[in-house]
Design an enzyme around this catalytic site. Structure first.
Site, PDB file in Angstrom:
ATOM      1  N   HIS A 188     -11.215   1.395   5.360  1.00 61.27           N
ATOM      2  CA  HIS A 188     -10.832   2.066   6.603  1.00 61.27           C
ATOM      3  C   HIS A 188     -10.783   1.025   7.714  1.00 61.27           C
ATOM      4  CE1 HIS A 188     -10.669   6.269   5.372  1.00 61.27           C
ATOM      5  NE2 HIS A 188     -11.634   5.966   4.527  1.00 61.27           N
ATOM      6  N   HIS A 209     -11.459   2.316  -1.956  1.00 61.79           N
ATOM      7  CA  HIS A 209     -10.118   2.801  -2.323  1.00 61.79           C
ATOM      8  C   HIS A 209      -9.018   1.828  -1.906  1.00 61.79           C
ATOM      9  CE1 HIS A 209     -10.358   4.465   1.727  1.00 61.79           C
ATOM     10  NE2 HIS A 209     -11.043   5.532   1.358  1.00 61.79           N
ATOM     11  N   ASP A 267     -13.189   9.608  -5.209  1.00 60.77           N
ATOM     12  CA  ASP A 267     -13.093  10.037  -3.803  1.00 60.77           C
ATOM     13  C   ASP A 267     -13.005  11.560  -3.764  1.00 60.77           C
ATOM     14  OD1 ASP A 267     -13.020   9.807  -1.044  1.00 60.77           O
ATOM     15  OD2 ASP A 267     -10.862   9.396  -0.956  1.00 60.77           O
TER      16      ASP A 267
END
Length: 374
Positions: A188, A209, A267
């Site tokens: 992120h 991810h 996730d």
């Protein structure tokens, strides 16, 4: 001592035939060629190491953020055990300090009471990048404080992983987390390749991810994606649901990093292991359509993926070998977390395994030698 007969067994290195697993006190005592199957429990299918998932937001209809409790963890862990996950890190999405404390207390309680499958906690945020926040609530994204550092470095949480954006967290903070045995993942984030490499040098060794919610690889700016693919010793989580990352990109990542450093992650949101279609989180409505979760506007919002499906997708669509796919779900995440008794089936390792049919669906899941799901 309990004995199990496995017609086919993948120990993490090779597939063997007609093996006897002997289990004592939740640990594999021995694995030997079967000379006598009598009085052994028959395991029909392929026996492989249990899956280790480092990013589990929810399951069974429960989202950890919405219900940071022991009871919710029990529901979540049981939901994922149906799909072969024998060890998970319950993951808290960016939230306020009170929710972080409640979630940490719940995980501590679960570990203290030896809840099967719960081995620690993953804090995905709140120290992220606004431009790459995804569905993380903007009002809770913030700089790191002593209060959060105290939560991250608790000694009663088992294994702790923290996802952060290195452009918003100092190198000194990363070094402090690493020195406290916290696994630091980068994600992120809108960081440059140089900022990413600096964080890796400070001790971060994972990426959350890969490709999703991070600065992309471009011709004149390698970004976080380029740094992740180039670095040879860091681990990358990969969501192989074919919604988050397309097939060629998944194949490229595995080719660059090898299965030794790509770990399958789900996730997963609360939808996994349930028939839930709509989830309310932080004022957003997350809708499920098939295997895709989105909020208004079409933005992805976590996944409805389970680990067994990730393994099947890797074999069927990415053309990985069964052995490589299984290792990306077990041995690789276990190595990332420093788990010395999980990820392989061998003498002295935890008796955590799955039994898969010929189509790689889960027939049974075992933790500490006890069947927990069928």
């Amino acid at each position: 001592m309990q004995r199990y007969f496995a017609p086919r067994l993948f120990d993490g290195k090779a597939i063997k035939h007609n093996q006897i697993l002997a289990v004592k006190n939740g640990t594999i005592y021995s694995i030997e060629d079967a000379d006598n199957q009598e009085e052994a429990i028959q395991l029909t299918g392929l026996v492989a190491p249990g899956f280790v998932d480092v990013q589990v937001n929810g399951g069974g209809g429960e989202l950890f953020n919405n219900a940071p409790s022991f009871e919710a963890l029990l529901t979540i862990s049981r939901a994922h055990q149906q799909f072969g996950s024998t060890a998970i890190l319950p993951t808290l999405i960016t939230d306020n300090l009170e929710t972080m404390e409640l979630a940490a207390d719940a995980v501590c309680d679960a570990i203290k009471r030896k809840m099967p499958g719960i081995i620690g906690m993953h804090f995905e945020g709140p120290h992220l990048s606004q431009p790459k926040k995804g569905i993380h609530p903007e009002q809770h994204i913030r700089h790191i404080s002593p209060e959060e550092m105290a939560i991250f470095t608790r000694e009663d949480l088992g294994l702790v992983c923290v996802t952060l954006a290195p452009e918003n967290v100092s190198i000194e903070c990363i070094e402090e987390l690493v020195s406290a045995n916290v696994k630091v993942c980068l994600g992120h984030s809108n960081a440059s390749a140089d900022q990413t490499f600096a964080a890796l040098k400070a001790g971060a060794n994972g990426f959350t991810h890969l490709f999703n919610a991070m600065s992309p690889l471009q011709s004149r700016a390698a970004g976080m994606v380029g740094a992740a693919l180039l670095d040879s010793t860091s681990y990358c989580g990969l969501i192989v649901d074919h919604e988050h990352v397309d097939i060629p990109s998944c194949q490229l990542a595995i080719k660059c990093k090898t299965p030794e450093y790509i770990m399958l992650v789900t996730d997963a949101m609360s939808h996994v292991g349930s028939d839930q279609a709509v989830l309310e989180f932080a004022g957003m409505q997350i809708n499920r359509q098939g295997n895709k979760l989105t909020i208004e506007g079409g933005r992805l919002a976590g996944s409805a993926l389970d680990m067994a499906t990730a393994v099947r997708n890797s074999v069927v669509n990415l053309h990985c070998s069964t052995e490589d796919a299984l290792n990306m779900a077990s041995a690789t995440p276990a190595a990332f977390l420093g788990l010395q008794k999980k990820g392989l089936l061998a003498s002295g390792y935890d008796a955590d395994w799955v039994v898969l049919n010929d189509d790689l669906y889960i027939d049974a899941t075992y933790i500490a030698g006890e069947q927990v799901s069928a």
